[in-house]
Write a protein that holds these residues in place. Structure first.
Motif, PDB file in Angstrom:
ATOM      1  N   ALA A  54      46.052  37.450  46.033  1.00 19.29           N
ATOM      2  CA  ALA A  54      45.329  38.562  46.657  1.00 19.29           C
ATOM      3  C   ALA A  54      45.524  39.841  45.847  1.00 19.29           C
ATOM      4  O   ALA A  54      44.588  40.619  45.658  1.00 19.29           O
ATOM      5  CB  ALA A  54      45.795  38.751  48.100  1.00 19.29           C
ATOM      6  N   ILE A  57      43.454  39.722  42.694  1.00 17.31           N
ATOM      7  CA  ILE A  57      42.040  39.886  42.990  1.00 17.31           C
ATOM      8  C   ILE A  57      41.724  41.331  43.348  1.00 17.31           C
ATOM      9  O   ILE A  57      40.736  41.905  42.898  1.00 17.31           O
ATOM     10  CB  ILE A  57      41.626  38.918  44.121  1.00 17.31           C
ATOM     11  CG1 ILE A  57      41.594  37.489  43.569  1.00 17.31           C
ATOM     12  CG2 ILE A  57      40.270  39.301  44.704  1.00 17.31           C
ATOM     13  CD1 ILE A  57      41.366  36.415  44.606  1.00 17.31           C
ATOM     14  N   GLN A  59      43.356  44.008  42.454  1.00 19.64           N
ATOM     15  CA  GLN A  59      43.537  44.834  41.272  1.00 19.64           C
ATOM     16  C   GLN A  59      42.293  44.809  40.386  1.00 19.64           C
ATOM     17  O   GLN A  59      41.920  45.802  39.788  1.00 19.64           O
ATOM     18  CB  GLN A  59      44.745  44.302  40.490  1.00 19.64           C
ATOM     19  CG  GLN A  59      45.095  45.086  39.247  1.00 19.64           C
ATOM     20  CD  GLN A  59      45.789  44.200  38.221  1.00 19.64           C
ATOM     21  OE1 GLN A  59      46.353  43.168  38.563  1.00 19.64           O
ATOM     22  NE2 GLN A  59      45.723  44.587  36.972  1.00 19.64           N
ATOM     23  N   ASP A  61      39.213  43.897  41.370  1.00 19.10           N
ATOM     24  CA  ASP A  61      37.968  43.844  42.114  1.00 19.10           C
ATOM     25  C   ASP A  61      37.017  44.971  41.749  1.00 19.10           C
ATOM     26  O   ASP A  61      37.267  46.123  42.022  1.00 19.10           O
ATOM     27  CB  ASP A  61      38.262  43.929  43.618  1.00 19.10           C
ATOM     28  CG  ASP A  61      37.617  42.773  44.357  1.00 19.10           C
ATOM     29  OD1 ASP A  61      36.827  42.053  43.724  1.00 19.10           O
ATOM     30  OD2 ASP A  61      37.919  42.606  45.540  1.00 19.10           O
ATOM     31  N   SER A  63      33.728  44.507  42.519  1.00 18.12           N
ATOM     32  CA  SER A  63      32.626  44.270  43.443  1.00 18.12           C
ATOM     33  C   SER A  63      31.298  43.905  42.798  1.00 18.12           C
ATOM     34  O   SER A  63      30.291  43.799  43.462  1.00 18.12           O
ATOM     35  CB  SER A  63      32.391  45.467  44.372  1.00 18.12           C
ATOM     36  OG  SER A  63      33.503  45.577  45.208  1.00 18.12           O
ATOM     37  N   ALA A  64      31.294  43.727  41.514  1.00 19.89           N
ATOM     38  CA  ALA A  64      30.052  43.299  40.871  1.00 19.89           C
ATOM     39  C   ALA A  64      29.936  41.779  40.997  1.00 19.89           C
ATOM     40  O   ALA A  64      30.909  41.075  40.867  1.00 19.89           O
ATOM     41  CB  ALA A  64      30.047  43.695  39.411  1.00 19.89           C
ATOM     42  N   VAL A  65      28.733  41.315  41.276  1.00 18.22           N
ATOM     43  CA  VAL A  65      28.534  39.879  41.267  1.00 18.22           C
ATOM     44  C   VAL A  65      28.499  39.437  39.806  1.00 18.22           C
ATOM     45  O   VAL A  65      27.708  39.950  39.026  1.00 18.22           O
ATOM     46  CB  VAL A  65      27.216  39.489  41.956  1.00 18.22           C
ATOM     47  CG1 VAL A  65      26.975  37.983  41.849  1.00 18.22           C
ATOM     48  CG2 VAL A  65      27.245  39.907  43.414  1.00 18.22           C
ATOM     49  N   TYR A  76      37.591  33.935  38.571  1.00 16.66           N
ATOM     50  CA  TYR A  76      38.444  33.619  39.718  1.00 16.66           C
ATOM     51  C   TYR A  76      39.708  32.876  39.279  1.00 16.66           C
ATOM     52  O   TYR A  76      40.819  33.225  39.672  1.00 16.66           O
ATOM     53  CB  TYR A  76      37.654  32.779  40.718  1.00 16.66           C
ATOM     54  CG  TYR A  76      38.453  32.380  41.940  1.00 16.66           C
ATOM     55  CD1 TYR A  76      38.776  33.325  42.908  1.00 16.66           C
ATOM     56  CD2 TYR A  76      38.899  31.074  42.106  1.00 16.66           C
ATOM     57  CE1 TYR A  76      39.508  32.971  44.026  1.00 16.66           C
ATOM     58  CE2 TYR A  76      39.628  30.715  43.228  1.00 16.66           C
ATOM     59  CZ  TYR A  76      39.931  31.662  44.182  1.00 16.66           C
ATOM     60  OH  TYR A  76      40.663  31.307  45.283  1.00 16.66           O
TER      61      TYR A  76
END
Lengths: 141, 219
Positions: A54, A57, A59, A61, A63-65, A76
């Protein structure tokens, strides 16, 4: 699932692979399996790994797809692997110097997977000037 | 000799500081996982075939069929349905080859006025035992954040599932102790089918909650 075709944009669901996803690359499968195996054998509690994951992730992140499925999967599992390395080193299971050195050995080909495949040891590594080998020279005076 | 300053000589006084980012820049992930596996096998924390066994299991044995079998049983056996909603994993273990001792799974049932959606906002944990490996989109930042902030828009715009406004959407955020799986309602056209036939009508997407299977959708 007829209404699937009316989806307005490719978006998230376009990151879908098959109905039953598998791993994209051997290293992703391996990273996943090592984490699962260690927890199953009690090397750590799953929560401990999950907390690290977590954190990795969060750190990273942004938020871009990601551009596509492959990029998304790699992204991932890179975090997954980093979480695993961090956990094992901070728990003192592995020493960072040892890990770095061993990684280098695999990277340059001094070691390969045959070392843990039963009956497939061909001891061919180190040919390019490694000093790790005792060639059995008889230095008799 | 008294010395209240941190030791600065011989060995490192700090816990082993490991710069993962640098490690990741310098080495490709294939070499990194090989090194981990090699060292862990040496230390006998990992058996040499454990990794391959787990990979094979997740690639070939565990998959959404486990969850589908559970759902199909719940559709045909009301007593089983009650047990499933009360004790997810032990009920699942009655019909699928799953290990009850791993992380608990709570099964949440859709109703005519209620729809459930599963997410893990922190780390993408997933009811692996019943659904196999998660789809790629499940792990994206967009799914993880929008499932909580705007589930109705997410379902409509990203997955083509347009839920009617009078349907309440409940979002379940998985935690390390608990994962969720959705028990969809049985589609009316499948009434009277056997459990084996029903299994093929249960989709992974419905068990995550991005699809609904039965009723409650616009259009």
């Amino acid at each position: 699932m007829a209404d699937r075709d009316e989806r307005p944009s490719p978006g998230l669901a376009a990151l879908e692979g098959e109905e039953t996803p598998t791993f994209d690359a051997p290293w992703q499968a391996r990273a996943f399996a090592i984490a699962v195996a260690l927890s199953a054998d009690g090397a750590y509690e799953w929560d401990a790994f999950q907390d690290r994951l977590a954190a990795e992730i969060e750190q990273a992140d942004d938020s871009a797809v990601p551009a596509d499925r492959t990029a998304s999967e790699a992204d991932y599992y890179r975090r997954w692997l980093a979480a695993l390395e961090r956990l094992l080193v901070s728990d003192g299971v592995l020493e960072s110097g040892t890990l770095t050195e061993r990684t280098r050995e695999f990277a340059v080909g001094d070691r390969d997977a045959s070392e843990w495949v039963e009956g497939e040891h061909d001891h061919d590594h180190g040919a390019a000037g490694s000093d790790a080998h005792d060639h059995g020279h008889d230095h008799s005076r | 000799m008294t010395d209240d300053s941190p030791a600065t000589t011989d060995t490192e006084s700090e816990p082993d500081e490991f710069d993962v980012d640098e490690h990741a820049r310098e080495h490709d992930p294939e070499a990194r996982v090989r090194a981990l596996q090699s060292l862990l096998i040496e230390q006998e924390l990992l058996s040499s075939d454990a990794v391959d066994d787990i990979i094979a299991t997740y690639e070939h044995e565990i998959g959404p069929k486990n969850g589908a079998r559970v759902v199909a049983r719940a559709w045909t056996d009301p007593d089983y349905r009650d047990r499933l909603l009360a004790e997810g994993m032990s009920a699942a273990a009655e019909v699928a080859d799953v290990d009850e001792d791993v992380v608990d799974i709570e099964v949440v049932a859709n109703a005519p006025d209620e729809h459930h959606l599963v997410v893990c906002t922190l780390c993408s944990c997933y009811p692996w035992a019943l659904l196999g490996l998660p789809p790629t989109w499940y792990k994206t930042p967009e799914y993880r954040s929008r499932a909580v902030k705007d589930p109705r828009g997410l379902l409509r715009e990203e997955f083509g599932t347009d839920l009617s406004d009078d349907l309440e959407i409940r979002v379940h955020d998985s935690t390390s102790e608990l994962r969720y799986m959705v028990l969809p309602q049985q589609p009316p056209e499948t009434e009277g089918m056997t459990e084996d036939e029903l299994v093929d009508h249960v989709t992974r997407d419905a068990m995550i909650g991005i699809d609904r299977l039965a009723g409650g959708q616009n259009g």
